[in-house]
Design an enzyme around this catalytic site. Structure first.
Site, mmCIF file in Angstrom:
data_model
loop_
_atom_site.group_PDB
_atom_site.id
_atom_site.type_symbol
_atom_site.label_atom_id
_atom_site.label_comp_id
_atom_site.label_asym_id
_atom_site.label_seq_id
_atom_site.Cartn_x
_atom_site.Cartn_y
_atom_site.Cartn_z
ATOM 1 N N LYS A 77 0.143 -1.552 0.168
ATOM 2 C CA LYS A 77 0.194 -0.716 0.018
ATOM 3 C C LYS A 77 1.348 1.429 0.600
ATOM 4 O O LYS A 77 1.900 1.177 0.172
ATOM 5 C CB LYS A 77 -0.842 -0.024 1.037
ATOM 6 C CG LYS A 77 -1.431 -1.147 1.175
ATOM 7 C CD LYS A 77 -3.451 -0.232 0.370
ATOM 8 C CE LYS A 77 -3.992 -1.965 0.824
ATOM 9 N NZ LYS A 77 -5.014 -1.325 2.231
ATOM 10 N N HIS A 102 1.472 6.921 2.729
ATOM 11 C CA HIS A 102 1.347 8.124 1.947
ATOM 12 C C HIS A 102 1.174 9.557 3.071
ATOM 13 O O HIS A 102 2.513 9.417 4.070
ATOM 14 C CB HIS A 102 -0.041 8.348 1.889
ATOM 15 C CG HIS A 102 -1.744 7.663 2.852
ATOM 16 N ND1 HIS A 102 -1.672 8.663 3.461
ATOM 17 C CD2 HIS A 102 -1.822 6.423 3.360
ATOM 18 C CE1 HIS A 102 -1.767 7.696 4.685
ATOM 19 N NE2 HIS A 102 -2.679 6.613 4.486
ATOM 20 N N HIS A 112 1.072 8.867 7.238
ATOM 21 C CA HIS A 112 1.398 8.365 7.244
ATOM 22 C C HIS A 112 2.781 8.666 7.775
ATOM 23 O O HIS A 112 3.723 7.923 8.935
ATOM 24 C CB HIS A 112 2.108 7.203 6.562
ATOM 25 C CG HIS A 112 1.513 5.879 6.533
ATOM 26 N ND1 HIS A 112 1.548 5.512 4.993
ATOM 27 C CD2 HIS A 112 0.661 4.984 6.989
ATOM 28 C CE1 HIS A 112 0.197 4.567 5.176
ATOM 29 N NE2 HIS A 112 -0.116 4.161 6.719
HETATM 30 N N1 ARG Z 1 -1.038 -1.180 10.009
HETATM 31 C C1 ARG Z 1 -2.039 -0.689 10.432
HETATM 32 C C2 ARG Z 1 -2.799 0.620 9.637
HETATM 33 O O1 ARG Z 1 -2.251 0.912 8.842
HETATM 34 C C3 ARG Z 1 -1.513 0.338 11.972
HETATM 35 C C4 ARG Z 1 -0.419 -0.580 12.824
HETATM 36 C C5 ARG Z 1 -1.043 -0.053 13.935
HETATM 37 N N2 ARG Z 1 -0.313 -0.902 14.973
HETATM 38 C C6 ARG Z 1 -0.476 -2.129 15.561
HETATM 39 N N3 ARG Z 1 -0.201 -2.492 16.659
HETATM 40 N N4 ARG Z 1 -1.586 -2.375 15.528
HETATM 41 O O2 ARG Z 1 -3.817 0.471 9.762
#
Ligand code: ARG
Length: 566
Positions: free
Chosen positions: A127, A130, A133
């Site tokens: 993905k 962006h 982030h």
């Molecule tokens: N990859 C997830 C997202 O983009 C965020 C992860 C956050 N960390 C976690 N331990 N849940 O939404």
């Protein structure tokens, strides 16, 4: 350093039995209005013990205390005892400390012996990385640096989104429409394209969804083809992501993402079942959290496959077992507030005291002036593009203003990228904000370039003459108001860093940097530095030198470089 706060608390302790030294220390503060003094002690809490009104207590303390050498004046005002520090003594103590500690100035050992995990960025494989982030990435990196600076042992984790049913979808899409060569050239947009296409096609052809689910199950069962494709997506994505991290100066100790916990899932599920925390609900398993006013948490799906939340439970447990953290911080957007509430509650229900040490550091949304950012629709703004554009525009500005600058490209990177990062960290964490490249790149106002420019200005003064920090300095020459303001700010740096780490708010440091820069510029404007009077010149140079050091340290904590020329 001769710590005024401690010294004042010690002084007070001699006259106050009703409080411990620590309690007194806790109360010593800086008056908002600096004309009231440098430190203040509120007497309100003593009312009961002294059986007197606070202003009376302040008055009698004032009478009793013998004024030491480092204090000029003690005054009792509306229940406060205000202390004016001797300016010469103060300037000497502060500047000598900055000059001796240099890049360590502001650091401390409050975190010694404690381990903090900071999870941030946590982008999703295949993905776009962006613009949105930038928040988790930079707030996290800044906290990482701040915690380290304060003596904590830190572990920086990028909890990559590299697992979940979307990888089943991506495999199906790749098998149908993927072209390896095209994708390798520009992985993320191409992978995104086929992923979006999957969603479009699946609307008319729901069987695609079934296929995707079965490919994810294959992945969970280590099917070689599924694993091979998944690995390919991951490697291609990481190559791109690491390029962005490098530009931002962001580093991690671990990239253990969601997939890392796939084999730890059965254990956590067994524990949840053994402890009777999960219940069956329509073929799935949930944790009922109604009692706590929280909606139920889904633990396994009907088809038995695991979920994002379950992976977070496994991850937290693993981190406790493996790292034995004192604090486990997650820098993740407020959109996931409920998710964190749920799983942290479940950790508590599992009987783990350390649920208290799991902290969701949330933040608001970032929008671009043109509109908000979204992945699904494909109209997404890549963070790297924003950074590159910022560098390009900065180079144009340099070419215009200072075409002979050596290292132009390097400096343009430091300023352009720094500007974007600074703007991000200058905002209060939980506020939404709109990003404007133009405002960000301005050399005036509350921006990164402004702070960097002030730092470069100090460097340029120091290049013109030789200054020896070891030389004899007459600190009584730094007691005019503007100099005193700068000294006062220099003295505050450590407190600022401690506050930033306590509240998980890098913006405390960013704002401080701007304030110091502004005050230094007043000083610079009002006081000629390269004067004939050697003693005066030397004293002012000491202030310039110290400001340069502290600006650099502050910039580093908010992830900016401090170029010497720009
Ligand atoms: N990859 C997830 C997202 O983009 C965020 C992860 C956050 N960390 C976690 N331990 N849940 O939404």
């Amino acid at each position: 350093m001769h710590n005024y706060k401690n010294a004042i608390a010690e002084l007070l302790k001699k006259h106050i039995d009703a409080m411990t030294y620590e309690e007194i220390l806790e109360l010593v503060e800086h008056p908002k209005n600096t004309s009231m003094g440098d430190f203040a002690f509120p007497c309100f809490k003593l009312s009961k013990a002294f059986r007197k009104a606070p202003n009376m207590i302040a008055e009698s303390l004032k009478e009793e205390i013998v004024i030491p050498e480092f204090i000029d004046q003690i005054e009792a005002v509306s229940g406060f005892l205000n202390f004016k520090v001797n300016s010469t003594h103060f300037a000497k103590v502060v500047i000598e400390e900055v000059m001796s500690k240099k890049d360590k100035y502001g650091s401390s050992d409050v975190g010694e012996g404690k381990k903090t995990i900071i999870e941030y960025s946590s982008v999703n494989i295949a993905k776009p990385f962006h613009m949105g982030h930038i928040r988790s990435t930079m707030i996290g990196e800044s906290l990482h640096r701040i915690y380290k600076f304060l003596g904590y042992e830190t572990v920086a984790i990028n909890h990559l989104g590299d697992y979940g049913t979307q990888f089943g979808k991506l495999i199906v899409a790749y098998k149908l429409w993927g072209d390896k060569e095209v994708i390798e050239k520009d992985p993320i947009p191409e992978l995104l394209k086929i992923y979006v296409k999957f969603h479009q096609e699946a609307e008319n052809n729901p069987s695609l969804e079934d296929e995707a689910r079965s490919w994810f199950t294959k992945l969970e069962n280590n099917d070689p083809e599924a694993v091979e494709l998944w690995t390919l997506f991951k490697e291609m994505s990481l190559k791109v992501f690491n390029r962005v991290y490098e530009k931002l100066g962001v580093t991690f100790d671990s990239y253990a993402g969601e997939s890392f916990y796939s084999d730890k899932m059965p254990m956590i599920l067994k524990e949840l079942r053994d402890k009777n925390i999960v219940v069956k609900s329509e073929g799935a398993e949930i944790v009922d959290l109604e009692k706590y006013g929280i909606p139920p948490a889904l633990i396994t799906k009907k088809d038995g496959s695991s979920l994002y939340l379950t992976r977070d439970l496994a991850a937290a447990k693993y981190r406790k077992d493996f790292y034995d953290f004192d604090k486990n911080i997650y820098v993740v957007g407020s959109a996931q507030k409920l998710h964190f509430q749920q799983w942290i509650k479940i950790i508590e229900l599992m009987g783990y005291e350390w649920h208290k040490d799991c902290i969701h550091v949330d933040f608001g949304m970032v929008a671009l002036e043109a509109g908000s950012l979204s992945t699904r629709k494909g109209n997404v703004v890549f963070l790297e593009d924003v950074l590159d554009k910022a560098v390009e525009q900065t180079l144009e500005i340099i070419n215009e203003k200072n075409p002979d600058l050596t290292n132009k490209e390097e400096v343009a990177k430091d300023i352009g990228i720094g500007a974007v990062v600074f703007q991000e960290l200058y905002t209060t964490r939980n506020k939404d904000y709109t990003f404007s490249l133009e405002k960000t790149l301005s050399f005036e106002g509350e921006t990164g370039p402004y702070v960097q420019y002030t730092h470069a200005r100090a460097c340029s003064v120091l290049r013109k003459v030789s200054f020896d920090p070891q030389s004899n300095i007459d600190y009584s020459l730094l007691t005019d108001e503007v100099s005193k303001d700068v000294v006062r700010l220099l003295a505050k740096f450590n407190e600022i860093v401690v506050l930033a780490h306590k509240n998980y708010e890098p913006h405390t440091v960013a704002r401080y940097a701007v304030e110091l820069a502004q005050n230094f510029n007043h000083f610079y404007h009002d006081n000629a530095i390269l004067v004939d009077d050697e003693a005066l010149k030397n004293a002012r140079l000491a202030l310039v030198y110290s400001t340069k050091v502290v600006l650099e340290n502050a910039l580093k904590l908010v992830c900016l470089k401090a170029p010497e020329q720009m």
